[in-house]
Design a protein around this motif. Structure first.
Motif, mmCIF file in Angstrom:
data_model
loop_
_atom_site.group_PDB
_atom_site.id
_atom_site.type_symbol
_atom_site.label_atom_id
_atom_site.label_comp_id
_atom_site.label_asym_id
_atom_site.label_seq_id
_atom_site.Cartn_x
_atom_site.Cartn_y
_atom_site.Cartn_z
ATOM 1 N N LEU A 1 -57.995 -76.357 60.007
ATOM 2 C CA LEU A 1 -58.051 -75.979 61.414
ATOM 3 C C LEU A 1 -58.124 -77.217 62.293
ATOM 4 N N HIS A 2 -58.898 -78.201 61.873
ATOM 5 C CA HIS A 2 -59.012 -79.414 62.681
ATOM 6 C C HIS A 2 -57.683 -80.176 62.708
ATOM 7 N N VAL A 3 -57.028 -80.269 61.570
ATOM 8 C CA VAL A 3 -55.713 -80.931 61.529
ATOM 9 C C VAL A 3 -54.724 -80.177 62.408
ATOM 10 N N PRO B 1 -51.926 -77.982 46.045
ATOM 11 C CA PRO B 1 -51.949 -77.029 47.164
ATOM 12 C C PRO B 1 -52.281 -77.689 48.499
ATOM 13 N N GLU B 2 -53.101 -78.734 48.470
ATOM 14 C CA GLU B 2 -53.465 -79.442 49.714
ATOM 15 C C GLU B 2 -52.236 -80.068 50.364
ATOM 16 N N ALA B 3 -51.432 -80.752 49.577
ATOM 17 C CA ALA B 3 -50.220 -81.389 50.108
ATOM 18 C C ALA B 3 -49.226 -80.332 50.589
ATOM 19 N N TYR B 4 -49.112 -79.244 49.853
ATOM 20 C CA TYR B 4 -48.181 -78.181 50.213
ATOM 21 C C TYR B 4 -48.562 -77.574 51.561
ATOM 22 N N ALA C 1 -47.230 -87.768 62.752
ATOM 23 C CA ALA C 1 -47.383 -89.038 62.029
ATOM 24 C C ALA C 1 -48.745 -89.660 62.291
ATOM 25 N N VAL C 2 -49.204 -89.647 63.531
ATOM 26 C CA VAL C 2 -50.507 -90.229 63.870
ATOM 27 C C VAL C 2 -51.629 -89.442 63.213
ATOM 28 N N VAL C 3 -51.564 -88.115 63.278
ATOM 29 C CA VAL C 3 -52.619 -87.282 62.687
ATOM 30 C C VAL C 3 -52.667 -87.466 61.175
ATOM 31 N N LEU C 4 -51.504 -87.419 60.535
ATOM 32 C CA LEU C 4 -51.484 -87.547 59.077
ATOM 33 C C LEU C 4 -51.901 -88.942 58.626
ATOM 34 N N ARG C 5 -51.461 -89.961 59.342
ATOM 35 C CA ARG C 5 -51.741 -91.338 58.922
ATOM 36 C C ARG C 5 -53.173 -91.755 59.218
ATOM 37 N N TYR C 6 -53.659 -91.450 60.419
ATOM 38 C CA TYR C 6 -54.949 -91.986 60.831
ATOM 39 C C TYR C 6 -56.097 -90.987 60.777
ATOM 40 N N TYR C 7 -55.821 -89.693 60.897
ATOM 41 C CA TYR C 7 -56.904 -88.721 60.751
ATOM 42 C C TYR C 7 -57.024 -88.287 59.290
ATOM 43 N N GLU C 8 -55.909 -87.907 58.702
ATOM 44 C CA GLU C 8 -55.916 -87.490 57.298
ATOM 45 C C GLU C 8 -55.947 -88.679 56.349
ATOM 46 N N ASP C 9 -55.686 -89.878 56.852
ATOM 47 C CA ASP C 9 -55.724 -91.123 56.085
ATOM 48 C C ASP C 9 -54.756 -91.100 54.894
ATOM 49 N N VAL D 1 -46.923 -89.642 54.237
ATOM 50 C CA VAL D 1 -46.600 -89.184 55.591
ATOM 51 C C VAL D 1 -45.095 -88.974 55.703
ATOM 52 N N ALA D 2 -44.324 -89.917 55.192
ATOM 53 C CA ALA D 2 -42.869 -89.800 55.223
ATOM 54 C C ALA D 2 -42.396 -88.573 54.449
ATOM 55 N N GLN D 3 -43.034 -88.319 53.324
ATOM 56 C CA GLN D 3 -42.659 -87.154 52.513
ATOM 57 C C GLN D 3 -42.933 -85.860 53.275
ATOM 58 N N VAL D 4 -44.105 -85.777 53.913
ATOM 59 C CA VAL D 4 -44.456 -84.572 54.669
ATOM 60 C C VAL D 4 -43.506 -84.385 55.849
#
Length: 168
Positions: free
Chosen positions: A21-23, A58-61, A120-128, A134-137
């Motif tokens: 939910l936060h993401v 499942p997390e990545a999916y 990209a910002v959320v996945l890279r810097y929030y999700e680390d 990130v490119a794959q997602v």
């Protein structure tokens, strides 16, 4: 069949709900209702794929599904009625903590980014996540994902610094 599908899904959904939910909220620029809808849609898609995905990632999916749903949602011009958390005729809370104000400011700034940059910002810097993931997602080359993240951070800095400058 339903029991096989449900094994582990309920636990996964319950354990990851708040993080997802936060993401999603960050991906939608702070819109809680749209974020809840995105998470629900992503979990529905995960439910159908659960027998194949459960033992893998499942997390990545579900993260990939969230980003794609957010991008598709951002392209829509109208989402129907937009519910709000507070009625307009009610007075807002008197004492708002600085953390909530800062989060709202950041969510507003994120909302001004393009969907790809925001993701990209959320996945890279929030999700680390590493740049390759990130490119794959995002479904693009690593250099493009790096560029989206870099330009997104630069734009965030500009937006947030403009908001702090004193009026002369």
């Amino acid at each position: 069949m339903e029991q096989v599908r449900a094994d582990g899904f309920d636990e996964f959904a319950a354990a990851r709900w708040s993080t997802l939910l936060h993401v999603a909220r960050l991906l939608t620029g702070g819109d809680r209702q749209r974020a809840e809808d995105l998470v629900q849609e992503a979990l529905v898609k995960l439910w159908f794929a659960w027998p194949k995905i459960a033992d893998q990632a499942p997390e990545a999916y579900v993260r990939t599904v969230l980003v794609r749903l957010a991008a598709r949602s951002a392209r829509r011009r109208w989402w129907g009625e937009r519910p709000v958390e507070q009625l307009p005729d009610r007075a807002g809370p008197v004492d708002v903590s600085s953390a909530v104000a800062e989060r709202s400011r950041l969510e507003g700034a994120l909302a001004q980014l393009s969907p790809k940059q925001r993701a990209a910002v959320v996945l890279r810097y929030y999700e680390d996540l590493p740049e390759a993931q990130v490119a794959q997602v995002l479904g693009c080359p690593v250099g493009t994902a790096r560029s989206h993240a870099s330009r997104g951070v630069a734009r965030l800095r500009q937006i947030l610094s403009d908001a702090v400058r004193p009026v002369t």
